[in-house]
Every structure is written in C-alpha cells, then in structure tokens.
Design a protein around this motif. Structure first.
Motif, short mmCIF file in Angstrom:
data_model
loop_
_atom_site.label_atom_id
_atom_site.label_comp_id
_atom_site.label_asym_id
_atom_site.label_seq_id
_atom_site.Cartn_x
_atom_site.Cartn_y
_atom_site.Cartn_z
N THR A 104 0.86 -1.18 0.00
CA THR A 104 0.00 0.00 0.00
C THR A 104 0.89 1.23 0.00
N GLY B 98 1.06 5.25 0.26
CA GLY B 98 0.26 6.39 0.68
C GLY B 98 0.96 7.72 0.59
N ASN C 117 -1.89 -1.37 -4.06
CA ASN C 117 -2.74 -0.21 -4.24
C ASN C 117 -2.00 1.06 -3.84
N THR D 132 -2.89 4.90 -2.55
CA THR D 132 -3.92 5.82 -2.09
C THR D 132 -3.51 7.26 -2.30
#
Length: 404
Positions: A173, A175, A195, A197
C-alpha cells in the motif's frame, strides 16, 4: 528531557525496562549494552532515546516501545512478542535478530525516518511500514506476511530509499506523494493487494512471483525500474497502471486493465504486453517503445498534441483490437507515429471491426497491411502501408469515426 545516561559495563535487567519523555527533547543512552529480560516499552511521544548503547532483548516479553533509536538485538531462548505498533528510527543503528521466537501477529513495525540497517531474515513480520523520508539498508531479506506500507501513516509527501536485500511481501500500500527508490527488489509472493492511495510511485525493481492471488487497486504507479511477472493470479479489474518515466516491462501473463504513459518515456518491453482496456499516451507525453516484443491492446489512445513524435520499435507487431484514437489539435501541430528505424517499418495492426478516429496524425514507416486501412484526416504519410489521408474535400470540415 534532554538528559544523557552512560552505561559503564553491561547492565542486566531481569524484568522490564520502560523509557519515557517529558517533552520533545531527545535523551541519550550511551556506553555498554543494556540487556532486557522482560518487556521493553515506553511512555510519552516524540523522540525518546538515542545513543551508542545496544539494547538486547534476551528473555521473554513484549516489545512495544515507540520512538527508540538505539540499536536493538533480539537474542534469546525465550519469546518476544511485538506490540500493535512498534516505531523505530535511527541514523546510525541496526535492528537485528540472532535467536529466539518472535511473535508478530497483528503488529506493525514502522521505520519512522532515519537511516537504520535491518538484519531480520528469520522473522516474518505482519505489516511493515517505511515512511517519513527514511533510508533503509537491508542486511538480509525482509519477509512480510501482510502488507508493506510506504508512507501510509507518516510522511505522506516524503520519498523513501530502500537498499540491499529483497523484500518479500504479500501486498503493497502506497500512501505517499513521493517515491520509493534504491537497489532492493520488492517481490510480491503471497496473496494480497497492490494499491496506491496517493500519487506516489514505486521505483525499486518489482517482481510478481506468487502461488496466490494479487489484486490491484484502482491506481497503481510504477516506473524507472523493472516490472517483472513470473507466476501467480493477478486481478486487474478496474485498475490503471500509470508509468511516468522510462521503465522496463516483462509482464507476459498479466492482462492489464488500463495503462497510462506520461511525460518523456521509453518503455523497454521484453515480453508481450497485453492490455484488455486502454493504452493511453497522456497529454504532453513523448512515448518510445523499445525492447524485444510489441503489445496487444483493446483501445489505443494518443491524447498528446503539439508536433510530438511517438516511436514504435521497427519489425515488432503492435495490435489494436477495438479502437484507435489519435487527434492532434491543428494541421500545424501534427503528432507522428513512426518506426524507430529509418528504413525498417514497425507493424501496427488495426483489427477489422475496430473503430478509428484519427486526425492531424502523421505515419512514418508504419505497416498496417495486416488489418484495416487507417484513415488520417489531414495527416502526412511517409513510407507507410495501408494508410490513407482524408481531407475536407472528401469528408467535410471535421473529424469522423470510421469502421472497416
């Protein structure tokens, strides 16, 4: 706050050690080793302790300390349990595991800035976070059963550097608006998600090699390094891979959903690139495809404008199955799709039944004889096959959509 403590001769504590801070001022713990036989924890917030003393966990207990910057070694015949969140940052020191059982269930170990070294190959972490501009040196492989978080909780605008051995992780992830760079290869080898964000980008080499399933989020971003697929199920539904700088791809076996290429960019494609959705050259981009293989895409969109030349590798085949769109702004600012060779053509095949909407686009040494004729409104053709130029006298003033 602001005190310096010096240990002369190794210090052994059979029970617990707690460090604390009454404010934001750093304390120093210098000298010989401090052995902790029980729990190691802290109170307060901010930078707690730093210095030359090495802290050795040599018993059975819980490590839940945050904001500790001394070197920490786990060397025990007992069991060390990590708390929910353990934060570590250091400019000189090392996290090391020598012996002992380490329980990481439900824990996150966060590297919160600094330049620490990590030597913990025999531990499998639950979640591991690198953030806030940290530079991490891996002295052995780093193994993560859950997620590698980059800048998710701290340092959402900072880049991190990861050098050394491989990171094995089930998921990533991202960020941060920054990037991850360095010599470390990140290997996705479990069942998890990838992913972003935020708009940050992975620039370490990244390998997908799993017996499980990797699910891509709506946005994933990768460039600079090499992105390689070896094995595993990859679910790309609803995702877009964005590539912003020159990148090497070897991803045969993945059916990407959408891929967007931006800025000045050379894509070295060393296996067949398959995109079920749309390959987009973003506005303002300058795209060159190189390498040993071409691509097969559903929709091919050149969204750039302003006399930009895009290059396809000569002799390689590029196939469009559903639609081809390339619309520059004016006759004075045409985009060009060209072969990389001054003599050998690149092969662009537009399948029969696909739609096309092409205007102010030049074709230079492009062979499209394997599919339908490509019509360019007010384009210029140079040594290209199965292209035709349309102008206002044939179709009126405007751009139309054609289907062969």
């Amino acid at each position: 706050g602001g005190f310096t403590y010096t240990i002369s001769g190794d210090c052994y504590v059979t029970g617990n050690v707690q460090v604390g801070n009454s404010g934001s001022t750093t304390n120093n713990l210098n000298g010989d080793k401090l052995y902790v036989g029980g729990n190691l924890n802290s109170v307060g917030t901010g930078p707690i302790f730093t210095g030359t003393t090495e802290i050795v966990l040599n018993g059975t207990g819980t490590w839940s300390t945050v904001y500790l910057r001394n070197a920490i070694t786990i060397n025990t015949t007992g069991t060390i349990t990590l708390g929910t969140l353990v934060v570590y940052s250091s400019s000189i020191n090392t996290l090391k595991h020598v012996a002992g059982t380490v329980v990481t269930t439900s824990s996150t170990l966060r590297i919160n800035s600094g330049t620490p070294s990590i030597d913990m190959a025999s531990i499998t972490f639950n979640n591991f976070e690198i953030s806030n501009g940290a530079t991490v040196t891996l002295l052995s492989d780093l193994n993560i059963s859950g997620t590698l978080n980059i800048g998710v909780s701290v340092g959402s605008t900072s880049s991190v550097i990861i050098n050394g051995f491989t990171i094995n992780t089930a998921g990533i992830t991202f960020g941060t608006t920054g990037s991850s760079t360095g010599t470390t290869n990140i290997a996705l080898n479990g069942t998890g998600t990838w992913n972003h964000t935020n708009t940050g980008v992975i620039r370490n080499n990244l390998t997908i090699n799993t017996s499980g399933t990797l699910t891509l989020g709506s946005s994933v971003r990768f460039d600079t390094g090499a992105l390689t697929y070896t094995a595993g199920t990859v679910i790309t539904t609803g995702s877009t891979l964005t590539i912003a700088t020159s990148t090497t791809l070897n991803t045969a076996g993945i059916n990407w959903n959408n891929v967007t290429i931006s800025t000045v960019n050379t894509i070295t494609n060393n296996s067949l690139l398959t995109i079920g959705g749309t390959l987009t050259y973003a506005s303002g981009s300058v795209v060159t495809f190189a390498g040993t293989h071409g691509w097969t895409v559903g929709h091919f969109v050149i969204a750039t404008s302003g006399s930009i030349s895009h290059i396809l590798k000569d002799s390689l085949t590029y196939t469009v199955t559903d639609s081809f769109t390339s619309i520059s702004t004016t006759n004075a600012a045409k985009d060009t799709l060209a072969s990389s060779s001054g003599t050998v053509k690149a092969i662009l095949t537009l399948n029969f039944g696909a739609t096309q909407n092409v205007a102010y686009t030049n074709a230079t040494r492009i062979d499209s004889s394997g599919g339908q004729t490509i019509y360019s409104f007010n384009g210029t053709l140079t040594d290209s096959i199965n292209w035709q130029v349309l102008n206002a006298s044939l179709i009126g003033s405007g751009v139309s959509t054609f289907v062969n």
